[in-house]
Design a protein around this motif. Structure first.
Motif, PDB file in Angstrom:
ATOM      1  N   UNK A  75       0.845  -1.198   0.000  1.00  0.00           N
ATOM      2  CA  UNK A  75       0.000   0.000   0.000  1.00  0.00           C
ATOM      3  C   UNK A  75       0.881   1.249   0.000  1.00  0.00           C
ATOM      4  N   UNK A  76       0.577   2.177  -0.889  1.00  0.00           N
ATOM      5  CA  UNK A  76       1.283   3.457  -0.975  1.00  0.00           C
ATOM      6  C   UNK A  76       0.245   4.559  -1.070  1.00  0.00           C
ATOM      7  N   UNK A  83       4.138  13.516  -0.682  1.00  0.00           N
ATOM      8  CA  UNK A  83       4.396  13.315   0.751  1.00  0.00           C
ATOM      9  C   UNK A  83       3.558  12.129   1.221  1.00  0.00           C
ATOM     10  N   UNK A  84       4.177  11.120   1.858  1.00  0.00           N
ATOM     11  CA  UNK A  84       3.408   9.959   2.322  1.00  0.00           C
ATOM     12  C   UNK A  84       2.347  10.354   3.347  1.00  0.00           C
ATOM     13  N   UNK A  92     -13.514  -3.581   5.139  1.00  0.00           N
ATOM     14  CA  UNK A  92     -13.803  -3.404   3.725  1.00  0.00           C
ATOM     15  C   UNK A  92     -13.453  -2.035   3.181  1.00  0.00           C
ATOM     16  N   UNK A  93     -12.721  -1.222   3.956  1.00  0.00           N
ATOM     17  CA  UNK A  93     -12.368   0.102   3.467  1.00  0.00           C
ATOM     18  C   UNK A  93     -11.019   0.529   4.034  1.00  0.00           C
ATOM     19  N   UNK A  94     -10.536   1.674   3.566  1.00  0.00           N
ATOM     20  CA  UNK A  94      -9.295   2.264   4.032  1.00  0.00           C
ATOM     21  C   UNK A  94      -9.548   3.728   4.349  1.00  0.00           C
ATOM     22  N   UNK A  95      -9.102   4.171   5.514  1.00  0.00           N
ATOM     23  CA  UNK A  95      -9.237   5.559   5.933  1.00  0.00           C
ATOM     24  C   UNK A  95      -7.889   6.249   5.796  1.00  0.00           C
ATOM     25  N   UNK A  96      -7.866   7.348   5.051  1.00  0.00           N
ATOM     26  CA  UNK A  96      -6.629   8.087   4.782  1.00  0.00           C
ATOM     27  C   UNK A  96      -6.693   9.423   5.518  1.00  0.00           C
ATOM     28  N   UNK A 104      -4.996  13.083  -3.652  1.00  0.00           N
ATOM     29  CA  UNK A 104      -4.420  11.902  -3.017  1.00  0.00           C
ATOM     30  C   UNK A 104      -4.256  10.811  -4.073  1.00  0.00           C
ATOM     31  N   UNK A 105      -3.089  10.158  -4.039  1.00  0.00           N
ATOM     32  CA  UNK A 105      -2.843   9.001  -4.902  1.00  0.00           C
ATOM     33  C   UNK A 105      -2.749   7.760  -4.034  1.00  0.00           C
ATOM     34  N   UNK A 106      -3.646   6.815  -4.256  1.00  0.00           N
ATOM     35  CA  UNK A 106      -3.670   5.553  -3.514  1.00  0.00           C
ATOM     36  C   UNK A 106      -3.297   4.427  -4.461  1.00  0.00           C
ATOM     37  N   UNK A 107      -2.388   3.570  -4.006  1.00  0.00           N
ATOM     38  CA  UNK A 107      -1.979   2.431  -4.830  1.00  0.00           C
ATOM     39  C   UNK A 107      -1.766   1.214  -3.932  1.00  0.00           C
ATOM     40  N   UNK A 108      -2.287   0.071  -4.353  1.00  0.00           N
ATOM     41  CA  UNK A 108      -2.058  -1.166  -3.620  1.00  0.00           C
ATOM     42  C   UNK A 108      -2.199  -2.343  -4.575  1.00  0.00           C
ATOM     43  N   UNK A 109      -1.617  -3.479  -4.156  1.00  0.00           N
ATOM     44  CA  UNK A 109      -1.700  -4.713  -4.930  1.00  0.00           C
ATOM     45  C   UNK A 109      -2.616  -5.699  -4.224  1.00  0.00           C
TER      46      UNK A 109
END
Length: 299
Positions: A75-76, A83-84, A92-96, A104-109
């Protein structure tokens, strides 16, 4: 009096209705999903990349994940200045934590969106927003449960634009088979030489020359052993491992891990890291931590 009670009841009802839907309106306006792209790799891993426009006054935003948390890795999260940003997983979700950020750029595999049965891959996804899917090279669509919005090409790769909903897409990877025929010719040569033996005086080798030959022989043996050991280290390397070693040799023996990922975009990030660690274990590479970057060097 009765009419007044009816009017008061209506006002209270509309106030309650407004308060009930007010958080949903705020939640919807706190961010806007501008672009979501799924990049499917040949081994079935899917990279999710999302570009999000954020309300700078909101302390956090919560996005739905496209797969379960247990199958999310690498996860990035960055803001518009790279800036991270901190984040945490929910159900079932992600809180940023995006306070002050406008983009915001969200990236994950994830490896939970695809499955393979009898050589046929199937991508199954439920998306609440429009997204694009880029398939591996040489992909051929075999089945779709619904027609996509757009079918296009991205660098020779199949690209689909999907509207929100449930999707099931089956595809097959076609590889070109090449057969190399190696013809080995054995040439037998018989040479008959007749030597005339003559009697010549025997010369005695000087002691200094003798020691020089011994030293040369020792150096030759040592160099030979080093070459043999070097060849054993590189013997049996897989194609991708050999390509990484060749890339490092062509770049003065070192490169950042990020540069390796850019040079080999078809190798997923986790696969690339496993290749690097495997080569490090064999004594071919070594990895150094420099700041926030990993420097990969030939040993």
């Amino acid at each position: 009096m009765y009419c007044m009670n009816i009017k008061v009841s209506k006002v209270v009802f509309f106030i309650l209705l407004f308060l009930l839907f007010q958080p949903i309106v705020f939640a919807e306006n706190s961010y806007t999903v501008k672009d979501v792209t799924l990049t499917v790799f040949a081994d079935g891993v899917v990279r999710v990349s999302a570009a999000i426009s954020v309300n700078e006054d909101e302390a956090t935003i919560t996005l739905p994940l496209l797969s379960s948390q247990e199958h999310v890795f690498n996860v990035v999260v960055f803001d518009e200045n790279t800036v991270p940003l901190d984040y945490e997983f929910g159900e079932g979700n992600i809180t940023i934590y995006s306070l002050g950020a406008s983009n915001v750029l969200l990236e994950y595999d994830t490896d939970a969106l695809t499955r393979k049965e009898a050589g046929l891959w199937t991508l199954t996804i439920s998306t609440p927003f429009e997204l694009k899917v880029v398939f591996p090279e040489n992909s051929v669509l075999m089945y779709m449960n619904a027609p996509p919005s757009v079918i296009s090409s991205d660098g020779g790769k199949l690209k689909l634009t999907l509207y929100p909903g449930d999707w099931e897409i089956s595809y097959e990877l076609l590889y070109q088979r090449t057969t190399t025929h190696i013809v080995t010719q054995t040439v037998i040569q018989t040479t008959v030489q007749t030597k005339t033996q003559t009697t010549q005086p025997v010369e005695v080798m000087p002691t200094s020359a003798y020691y020089a030959l011994v030293v040369c022989a020792i150096i030759t043996i040592a160099v030979g052993l080093v070459l043999i050991k070097h060849r054993k280290r590189f013997k049996g390397l897989k194609t991708e491992e050999a390509e990484i070693v060749r890339f490092l040799k062509e770049n003065n023996g070192r490169a950042l891990e990020a540069e390796l990922r850019e040079a080999f975009p078809n190798i997923p990030r986790t696969t690339m890291w496993r290749l690097i660690k495997r080569l490090e274990k064999k004594g071919i590479l070594r990895v150094r931590k420099v700041g926030l970057q990993n420097v990969v060097e030939l040993a």
